[in-house]
Motif scaffolding. Structure first.
Motif, PDB file in Angstrom:
ATOM      1  N   ASP A 209     -37.909  22.594  41.307  1.00 62.29           N
ATOM      2  CA  ASP A 209     -36.794  23.509  41.581  1.00 62.29           C
ATOM      3  C   ASP A 209     -36.327  23.389  43.032  1.00 62.29           C
ATOM      4  O   ASP A 209     -35.124  23.404  43.317  1.00 62.29           O
ATOM      5  N   ARG A 210     -37.269  23.281  43.959  1.00 59.24           N
ATOM      6  CA  ARG A 210     -36.904  23.167  45.376  1.00 59.24           C
ATOM      7  C   ARG A 210     -36.205  21.847  45.657  1.00 59.24           C
ATOM      8  O   ARG A 210     -35.260  21.788  46.448  1.00 59.24           O
ATOM      9  N   LEU A 211     -36.662  20.803  44.993  1.00 58.78           N
ATOM     10  CA  LEU A 211     -36.005  19.499  45.127  1.00 58.78           C
ATOM     11  C   LEU A 211     -34.562  19.577  44.620  1.00 58.78           C
ATOM     12  O   LEU A 211     -33.630  19.085  45.270  1.00 58.78           O
ATOM     13  N   GLU A 212     -34.365  20.216  43.461  1.00 56.88           N
ATOM     14  CA  GLU A 212     -33.021  20.313  42.899  1.00 56.88           C
ATOM     15  C   GLU A 212     -32.110  21.179  43.759  1.00 56.88           C
ATOM     16  O   GLU A 212     -30.916  20.890  43.903  1.00 56.88           O
ATOM     17  N   GLY A 213     -32.647  22.258  44.335  1.00 55.64           N
ATOM     18  CA  GLY A 213     -31.842  23.089  45.224  1.00 55.64           C
ATOM     19  C   GLY A 213     -31.392  22.331  46.453  1.00 55.64           C
ATOM     20  O   GLY A 213     -30.240  22.471  46.913  1.00 55.64           O
ATOM     21  N   TRP A 214     -32.292  21.535  47.027  1.00 56.22           N
ATOM     22  CA  TRP A 214     -31.969  20.697  48.188  1.00 56.22           C
ATOM     23  C   TRP A 214     -30.870  19.700  47.831  1.00 56.22           C
ATOM     24  O   TRP A 214     -29.887  19.544  48.564  1.00 56.22           O
ATOM     25  N   ARG A 215     -31.022  19.034  46.693  1.00 50.02           N
ATOM     26  CA  ARG A 215     -30.019  18.055  46.265  1.00 50.02           C
ATOM     27  C   ARG A 215     -28.662  18.711  46.029  1.00 50.02           C
ATOM     28  O   ARG A 215     -27.622  18.166  46.403  1.00 50.02           O
ATOM     29  N   ALA A 216     -28.672  19.887  45.406  1.00 52.77           N
ATOM     30  CA  ALA A 216     -27.412  20.575  45.117  1.00 52.77           C
ATOM     31  C   ALA A 216     -26.680  20.944  46.398  1.00 52.77           C
ATOM     32  O   ALA A 216     -25.452  20.841  46.485  1.00 52.77           O
ATOM     33  N   ALA A 217     -27.414  21.379  47.410  1.00 53.99           N
ATOM     34  CA  ALA A 217     -26.786  21.754  48.678  1.00 53.99           C
ATOM     35  C   ALA A 217     -26.161  20.547  49.356  1.00 53.99           C
ATOM     36  O   ALA A 217     -25.029  20.626  49.873  1.00 53.99           O
ATOM     37  N   LEU A 218     -26.869  19.437  49.371  1.00 57.89           N
ATOM     38  CA  LEU A 218     -26.317  18.222  49.991  1.00 57.89           C
ATOM     39  C   LEU A 218     -25.086  17.744  49.234  1.00 57.89           C
ATOM     40  O   LEU A 218     -24.071  17.370  49.840  1.00 57.89           O
ATOM     41  N   ALA A 219     -25.159  17.749  47.894  1.00 56.23           N
ATOM     42  CA  ALA A 219     -24.033  17.273  47.092  1.00 56.23           C
ATOM     43  C   ALA A 219     -22.808  18.158  47.289  1.00 56.23           C
ATOM     44  O   ALA A 219     -21.675  17.660  47.375  1.00 56.23           O
TER      45      ALA A 219
END
Length: 380
Positions: A209-219
Protein backbone atom coordinates in the motif's frame (compact mmCIF):
# COMPACT_ATOMS: atom_id res chain seq x y z
CA UNK A 1 -17.62 -8.61 56.21
CA UNK A 2 -21.01 -6.96 56.83
CA UNK A 3 -23.17 -6.88 53.71
CA UNK A 4 -25.16 -3.73 52.88
CA UNK A 5 -28.78 -3.37 53.82
CA UNK A 6 -30.96 -5.01 51.20
CA UNK A 7 -28.41 -7.74 50.49
CA UNK A 8 -30.21 -11.11 50.49
CA UNK A 9 -27.57 -13.39 49.13
CA UNK A 10 -25.87 -14.34 52.41
CA UNK A 11 -22.42 -15.68 51.62
CA UNK A 12 -23.30 -16.54 48.03
CA UNK A 13 -22.53 -14.48 44.95
CA UNK A 14 -24.73 -11.40 44.52
CA UNK A 15 -27.50 -11.73 41.95
CA UNK A 16 -29.40 -9.36 39.70
CA UNK A 17 -32.39 -9.60 42.06
CA UNK A 18 -30.18 -8.24 44.85
CA UNK A 19 -29.15 -5.31 42.66
CA UNK A 20 -32.80 -4.64 41.80
CA UNK A 21 -33.86 -4.70 45.47
CA UNK A 22 -31.05 -2.38 46.57
CA UNK A 23 -31.61 0.04 43.67
CA UNK A 24 -35.39 0.01 44.05
CA UNK A 25 -36.04 -1.07 40.47
CA UNK A 26 -37.27 -4.18 38.67
CA UNK A 27 -35.02 -7.01 37.50
CA UNK A 28 -35.95 -6.06 33.93
CA UNK A 29 -34.47 -2.61 34.51
CA UNK A 30 -31.26 -4.19 35.83
CA UNK A 31 -31.11 -6.37 32.71
CA UNK A 32 -31.64 -3.36 30.45
CA UNK A 33 -28.85 -1.42 32.16
CA UNK A 34 -26.32 -4.23 31.86
CA UNK A 35 -27.29 -4.96 28.28
CA UNK A 36 -27.00 -1.25 27.45
CA UNK A 37 -30.60 -1.13 26.21
CA UNK A 38 -32.69 2.05 25.80
CA UNK A 39 -35.74 3.11 27.80
CA UNK A 40 -33.87 3.43 31.10
CA UNK A 41 -33.78 6.81 32.82
CA UNK A 42 -30.43 8.31 33.75
CA UNK A 43 -31.38 8.19 37.42
CA UNK A 44 -32.37 4.51 37.31
CA UNK A 45 -29.19 3.64 35.44
CA UNK A 46 -27.10 5.49 38.02
CA UNK A 47 -28.83 3.70 40.93
CA UNK A 48 -28.42 0.27 39.32
CA UNK A 49 -24.71 0.77 38.66
CA UNK A 50 -24.14 2.16 42.16
CA UNK A 51 -25.97 -0.82 43.73
CA UNK A 52 -24.03 -3.30 41.60
CA UNK A 53 -20.74 -1.75 42.62
CA UNK A 54 -21.74 -1.69 46.29
CA UNK A 55 -22.48 -5.42 46.52
CA UNK A 56 -19.85 -6.52 44.03
CA UNK A 57 -22.27 -7.78 41.37
CA UNK A 58 -20.76 -8.87 38.06
CA UNK A 59 -22.80 -9.80 35.02
CA UNK A 60 -22.96 -13.56 34.51
CA UNK A 61 -21.82 -13.83 30.91
CA UNK A 62 -22.32 -17.60 30.82
CA UNK A 63 -25.97 -17.27 31.78
CA UNK A 64 -26.50 -14.48 29.27
CA UNK A 65 -24.86 -16.61 26.57
CA UNK A 66 -27.37 -19.40 27.22
CA UNK A 67 -30.26 -16.93 27.01
CA UNK A 68 -29.05 -15.02 23.96
CA UNK A 69 -27.13 -17.65 22.04
CA UNK A 70 -23.98 -15.50 22.22
CA UNK A 71 -20.80 -15.88 24.25
CA UNK A 72 -20.07 -12.14 24.39
CA UNK A 73 -16.60 -12.82 23.05
CA UNK A 74 -14.69 -11.70 19.97
CA UNK A 75 -11.79 -13.64 18.50
CA UNK A 76 -8.68 -11.89 17.18
CA UNK A 77 -6.25 -13.39 14.68
CA UNK A 78 -3.00 -11.43 14.71
CA UNK A 79 0.61 -11.93 13.70
CA UNK A 80 2.80 -12.75 16.67
CA UNK A 81 5.42 -10.02 16.32
CA UNK A 82 7.01 -7.21 18.28
CA UNK A 83 7.02 -4.90 15.24
CA UNK A 84 5.54 -1.54 16.12
CA UNK A 85 2.65 -1.47 13.66
CA UNK A 86 1.00 -4.87 14.30
CA UNK A 87 1.67 -4.65 18.05
CA UNK A 88 0.17 -1.14 18.27
CA UNK A 89 -2.93 -2.18 16.32
CA UNK A 90 -3.47 -5.14 18.68
CA UNK A 91 -3.19 -2.80 21.67
CA UNK A 92 -5.73 -0.51 20.02
CA UNK A 93 -8.13 -3.44 19.57
CA UNK A 94 -7.73 -4.41 23.23
CA UNK A 95 -8.42 -0.83 24.36
CA UNK A 96 -11.43 -0.49 22.06
CA UNK A 97 -12.93 -3.77 23.27
CA UNK A 98 -13.07 -2.61 26.89
CA UNK A 99 -16.12 -0.47 26.26
CA UNK A 100 -18.05 -3.02 24.19
CA UNK A 101 -18.89 -5.59 26.87
CA UNK A 102 -17.14 -8.29 24.83
CA UNK A 103 -14.13 -10.30 25.94
CA UNK A 104 -11.25 -10.88 23.51
CA UNK A 105 -9.74 -14.24 22.65
CA UNK A 106 -6.45 -13.69 20.84
CA UNK A 107 -4.70 -16.28 18.67
CA UNK A 108 -1.24 -15.43 17.30
CA UNK A 109 0.00 -16.65 13.93
CA UNK A 110 3.62 -17.05 12.92
CA UNK A 111 5.29 -15.47 9.90
CA UNK A 112 5.98 -18.13 7.31
CA UNK A 113 3.12 -20.42 8.35
CA UNK A 114 0.78 -20.55 5.31
CA UNK A 115 -1.91 -22.39 7.27
CA UNK A 116 -1.77 -20.10 10.27
CA UNK A 117 -4.88 -18.05 9.57
CA UNK A 118 -6.99 -21.12 8.80
CA UNK A 119 -5.93 -22.81 12.02
CA UNK A 120 -6.50 -19.68 14.09
CA UNK A 121 -9.98 -19.04 12.70
CA UNK A 122 -10.98 -22.68 13.16
CA UNK A 123 -9.78 -22.59 16.77
CA UNK A 124 -11.81 -19.45 17.50
CA UNK A 125 -14.95 -20.84 15.87
CA UNK A 126 -14.64 -23.94 18.05
CA UNK A 127 -14.61 -21.64 21.09
CA UNK A 128 -17.93 -20.16 20.00
CA UNK A 129 -16.89 -16.54 19.45
CA UNK A 130 -19.57 -14.11 18.24
CA UNK A 131 -17.28 -12.34 15.76
CA UNK A 132 -13.70 -12.41 14.52
CA UNK A 133 -11.10 -9.70 13.88
CA UNK A 134 -8.37 -10.60 11.40
CA UNK A 135 -5.32 -8.37 11.78
CA UNK A 136 -2.99 -10.40 9.61
CA UNK A 137 -0.59 -8.19 7.64
CA UNK A 138 1.22 -10.80 5.52
CA UNK A 139 0.20 -12.47 2.27
CA UNK A 140 1.54 -15.98 2.77
CA UNK A 141 2.66 -17.59 -0.48
CA UNK A 142 0.40 -20.07 -2.20
CA UNK A 143 -2.86 -18.65 -0.88
CA UNK A 144 -2.60 -20.85 2.22
CA UNK A 145 -4.40 -18.27 4.31
CA UNK A 146 -7.79 -19.19 2.85
CA UNK A 147 -10.00 -20.73 5.51
CA UNK A 148 -11.47 -24.07 4.31
CA UNK A 149 -14.48 -23.93 6.63
CA UNK A 150 -17.61 -21.82 6.57
CA UNK A 151 -17.47 -18.81 8.90
CA UNK A 152 -20.95 -18.14 10.21
CA UNK A 153 -20.09 -15.07 12.32
CA UNK A 154 -19.22 -11.53 11.20
CA UNK A 155 -15.55 -10.94 10.38
CA UNK A 156 -13.69 -7.62 10.58
CA UNK A 157 -10.55 -7.44 8.45
CA UNK A 158 -7.98 -4.73 9.21
CA UNK A 159 -5.72 -3.37 6.49
CA UNK A 160 -5.77 -6.42 4.18
CA UNK A 161 -8.01 -8.35 1.78
CA UNK A 162 -10.40 -10.77 3.49
CA UNK A 163 -8.92 -14.30 3.56
CA UNK A 164 -12.27 -15.88 4.49
CA UNK A 165 -15.81 -16.19 3.22
CA UNK A 166 -18.04 -15.16 6.09
CA UNK A 167 -21.68 -14.47 6.85
CA UNK A 168 -20.76 -10.80 6.89
CA UNK A 169 -17.37 -9.27 6.18
CA UNK A 170 -16.42 -5.78 7.30
CA UNK A 171 -13.28 -3.86 6.45
CA UNK A 172 -11.31 -1.16 8.19
CA UNK A 173 -7.81 -0.01 7.43
CA UNK A 174 -5.09 2.38 8.37
CA UNK A 175 -5.19 4.06 4.93
CA UNK A 176 -1.51 3.34 4.29
CA UNK A 177 -1.80 4.39 0.65
CA UNK A 178 -3.27 7.78 1.59
CA UNK A 179 -0.59 8.37 4.22
CA UNK A 180 2.18 7.34 1.80
CA UNK A 181 0.84 9.71 -0.82
CA UNK A 182 0.76 12.55 1.71
CA UNK A 183 4.36 11.78 2.72
CA UNK A 184 5.52 11.87 -0.89
CA UNK A 185 3.55 15.04 -1.64
CA UNK A 186 5.16 16.72 1.38
CA UNK A 187 8.62 16.16 -0.08
CA UNK A 188 7.55 17.23 -3.58
CA UNK A 189 5.97 20.38 -2.12
CA UNK A 190 9.39 21.21 -0.66
CA UNK A 191 10.78 21.43 -4.20
CA UNK A 192 12.43 18.03 -4.61
CA UNK A 193 12.46 16.87 -8.23
CA UNK A 194 11.50 13.35 -7.22
CA UNK A 195 11.36 11.11 -4.15
CA UNK A 196 13.16 7.81 -3.64
CA UNK A 197 11.34 5.05 -1.76
CA UNK A 198 12.80 2.65 0.79
CA UNK A 199 10.05 0.02 0.72
CA UNK A 200 9.11 -2.65 3.21
CA UNK A 201 9.04 -6.37 2.35
CA UNK A 202 6.44 -6.87 -0.35
CA UNK A 203 4.77 -9.89 1.25
CA UNK A 204 3.30 -7.35 3.68
CA UNK A 205 0.09 -5.68 2.54
CA UNK A 206 1.11 -2.46 4.29
CA UNK A 207 4.37 -2.33 2.33
CA UNK A 208 2.47 -2.74 -0.94
CA UNK A 209 0.00 0.00 0.00
CA UNK A 210 2.81 2.43 0.84
CA UNK A 211 4.56 1.63 -2.42
CA UNK A 212 1.36 2.29 -4.37
CA UNK A 213 0.73 5.57 -2.54
CA UNK A 214 4.26 6.74 -3.37
CA UNK A 215 3.82 5.80 -7.03
CA UNK A 216 0.44 7.52 -7.24
CA UNK A 217 1.86 10.77 -5.85
CA UNK A 218 4.74 10.81 -8.32
CA UNK A 219 2.46 9.97 -11.25
CA UNK A 220 -0.05 12.68 -10.31
CA UNK A 221 2.73 15.28 -10.38
CA UNK A 222 4.38 13.93 -13.54
CA UNK A 223 7.62 13.09 -11.73
CA UNK A 224 10.09 10.34 -12.59
CA UNK A 225 9.93 7.14 -10.54
CA UNK A 226 13.34 6.08 -9.20
CA UNK A 227 14.11 2.37 -8.74
CA UNK A 228 12.55 0.96 -5.58
CA UNK A 229 14.88 -0.35 -2.89
CA UNK A 230 13.50 -2.84 -0.36
CA UNK A 231 14.29 -3.37 3.30
CA UNK A 232 12.93 -5.71 5.96
CA UNK A 233 11.49 -3.10 8.38
CA UNK A 234 14.67 -3.08 10.50
CA UNK A 235 17.05 -0.17 11.13
CA UNK A 236 19.88 -2.42 9.92
CA UNK A 237 18.26 -2.78 6.49
CA UNK A 238 17.71 0.98 6.36
CA UNK A 239 21.40 1.48 7.08
CA UNK A 240 22.42 -0.95 4.32
CA UNK A 241 20.19 0.77 1.75
CA UNK A 242 21.30 4.17 3.02
CA UNK A 243 24.93 3.44 2.17
CA UNK A 244 23.86 2.82 -1.43
CA UNK A 245 21.66 5.91 -1.67
CA UNK A 246 24.34 8.11 -0.09
CA UNK A 247 26.62 7.43 -3.06
CA UNK A 248 24.08 8.88 -5.52
CA UNK A 249 24.28 12.70 -5.60
CA UNK A 250 20.87 12.90 -7.30
CA UNK A 251 19.13 11.57 -4.18
CA UNK A 252 17.70 14.55 -2.27
CA UNK A 253 14.54 13.07 -0.74
CA UNK A 254 13.64 9.62 0.60
CA UNK A 255 10.34 8.26 1.88
CA UNK A 256 10.99 5.24 4.12
CA UNK A 257 8.13 2.80 4.67
CA UNK A 258 8.65 2.77 8.44
CA UNK A 259 10.52 4.79 11.05
CA UNK A 260 13.04 2.10 11.97
CA UNK A 261 14.33 1.95 8.40
CA UNK A 262 14.35 5.74 8.24
CA UNK A 263 16.52 5.88 11.37
CA UNK A 264 19.04 3.45 9.88
CA UNK A 265 18.97 5.41 6.63
CA UNK A 266 19.74 8.70 8.39
CA UNK A 267 22.68 7.09 10.20
CA UNK A 268 24.15 5.87 6.89
CA UNK A 269 23.67 9.23 5.16
CA UNK A 270 25.30 11.11 8.03
CA UNK A 271 28.19 8.66 8.14
CA UNK A 272 28.76 9.24 4.42
CA UNK A 273 28.82 13.03 4.83
CA UNK A 274 25.33 13.65 3.43
CA UNK A 275 23.60 16.11 5.79
CA UNK A 276 19.98 15.58 6.81
CA UNK A 277 17.97 17.62 5.88
CA UNK A 278 20.36 20.09 4.16
CA UNK A 279 21.44 17.56 1.50
CA UNK A 280 18.82 14.83 1.81
CA UNK A 281 15.32 15.03 3.34
CA UNK A 282 13.99 11.88 5.00
CA UNK A 283 10.43 11.09 6.04
CA UNK A 284 9.32 7.97 7.91
CA UNK A 285 6.06 6.21 8.70
CA UNK A 286 4.44 5.20 12.04
CA UNK A 287 5.72 7.84 14.52
CA UNK A 288 7.45 5.41 16.87
CA UNK A 289 8.21 6.94 20.30
CA UNK A 290 11.95 7.33 19.60
CA UNK A 291 11.35 9.26 16.35
CA UNK A 292 11.23 12.61 18.17
CA UNK A 293 14.58 12.04 19.88
CA UNK A 294 17.00 11.04 17.13
CA UNK A 295 19.29 13.54 15.37
CA UNK A 296 17.67 15.18 13.55
CA UNK A 297 14.17 14.47 14.92
CA UNK A 298 12.26 12.51 12.29
CA UNK A 299 9.39 13.87 10.21
CA UNK A 300 6.89 11.03 9.85
CA UNK A 301 3.33 9.93 9.16
CA UNK A 302 1.46 9.00 12.33
CA UNK A 303 -0.78 5.94 12.01
CA UNK A 304 -4.24 6.20 13.63
CA UNK A 305 -4.20 2.76 15.27
CA UNK A 306 -6.68 3.60 18.03
CA UNK A 307 -9.12 5.33 15.67
CA UNK A 308 -9.11 2.36 13.27
CA UNK A 309 -9.57 -0.13 16.12
CA UNK A 310 -12.44 1.83 17.69
CA UNK A 311 -14.29 2.27 14.41
CA UNK A 312 -13.71 -1.35 13.43
CA UNK A 313 -14.91 -2.76 16.77
CA UNK A 314 -17.96 -0.49 16.72
CA UNK A 315 -18.91 -1.83 13.30
CA UNK A 316 -18.26 -5.45 14.26
CA UNK A 317 -20.38 -5.25 17.43
CA UNK A 318 -23.14 -3.64 15.36
CA UNK A 319 -22.96 -6.54 12.87
CA UNK A 320 -23.15 -9.06 15.72
CA UNK A 321 -26.07 -7.46 17.54
CA UNK A 322 -27.99 -6.00 14.59
CA UNK A 323 -27.28 -8.35 11.68
CA UNK A 324 -30.16 -7.03 9.58
CA UNK A 325 -29.20 -3.36 9.83
CA UNK A 326 -26.68 -2.03 7.31
CA UNK A 327 -23.83 0.19 8.40
CA UNK A 328 -22.77 3.34 6.55
CA UNK A 329 -19.47 3.10 4.64
CA UNK A 330 -16.35 3.26 6.78
CA UNK A 331 -14.65 6.62 6.98
CA UNK A 332 -11.06 7.11 5.82
CA UNK A 333 -8.72 7.58 8.79
CA UNK A 334 -7.16 11.03 9.33
CA UNK A 335 -3.93 11.99 7.61
CA UNK A 336 -1.53 13.13 10.33
CA UNK A 337 1.81 14.49 9.11
CA UNK A 338 4.15 15.06 12.06
CA UNK A 339 6.66 17.72 11.04
CA UNK A 340 10.07 17.64 12.68
CA UNK A 341 13.55 18.50 11.45
CA UNK A 342 14.47 15.74 8.98
CA UNK A 343 12.77 17.38 5.96
CA UNK A 344 13.49 20.73 4.35
CA UNK A 345 13.46 22.56 1.02
CA UNK A 346 15.36 20.89 -1.78
CA UNK A 347 19.04 21.89 -1.97
CA UNK A 348 20.39 23.86 -4.90
CA UNK A 349 22.64 21.42 -6.77
CA UNK A 350 25.89 22.41 -8.44
CA UNK A 351 27.17 20.71 -11.58
CA UNK A 352 29.07 18.31 -9.33
CA UNK A 353 25.82 17.32 -7.65
CA UNK A 354 26.79 18.67 -4.23
CA UNK A 355 24.21 20.71 -2.42
CA UNK A 356 24.67 24.39 -1.66
CA UNK A 357 22.51 26.12 0.86
CA UNK A 358 19.51 23.85 1.30
CA UNK A 359 16.90 25.48 3.52
CA UNK A 360 16.90 24.35 7.12
CA UNK A 361 13.90 23.03 9.00
CA UNK A 362 13.00 26.49 10.30
CA UNK A 363 12.21 27.71 6.78
CA UNK A 364 8.74 27.85 5.25
CA UNK A 365 9.05 24.11 4.62
CA UNK A 366 8.16 23.62 8.27
CA UNK A 367 4.70 24.98 7.48
CA UNK A 368 3.90 22.90 4.41
CA UNK A 369 0.57 21.15 4.74
CA UNK A 370 -0.13 17.63 3.45
CA UNK A 371 -1.93 17.42 0.13
CA UNK A 372 -4.55 15.00 1.47
CA UNK A 373 -7.08 16.37 3.89
CA UNK A 374 -5.99 15.78 7.42
CA UNK A 375 -3.98 17.03 10.34
CA UNK A 376 -0.54 18.52 10.53
CA UNK A 377 1.41 18.39 13.75
CA UNK A 378 4.69 20.09 14.56
CA UNK A 379 6.86 18.64 17.26
CA UNK A 380 10.36 19.43 18.48
Amino acid sequence: MTQPQGWAGGTGAPRSVDVARLAGVSQKTVSRVFNNEPYVSADARRRVLAAAEKIGYRLNHAARALASGRTRSIGVVTLGTALYGPASLLMGIERAARGTGYALRVVNTLEGDPGGIAGAVTSLLEQGVDGIVISEPIDEEGGGGAVPVGVDVPVLVLGAPAPVEAARTLAAGVGADLLARAATDHLLDLGHATVHHLAGPQRWYAARDRLEGWRAALAARGRSEPPVVEGDWSAASGYTVGRELAADPDVTAVFAANDDMAIGLIHALTEAGRRVPEDVSVIGFDDVPVAAYITPPLTTMRQPFDAVAQEGLRRLVHAIEKPDVDLPPAQDPPVDLVLRASTASAPFLTTSGRGRGGAGPSSEARHTKPSASGNLSEHP
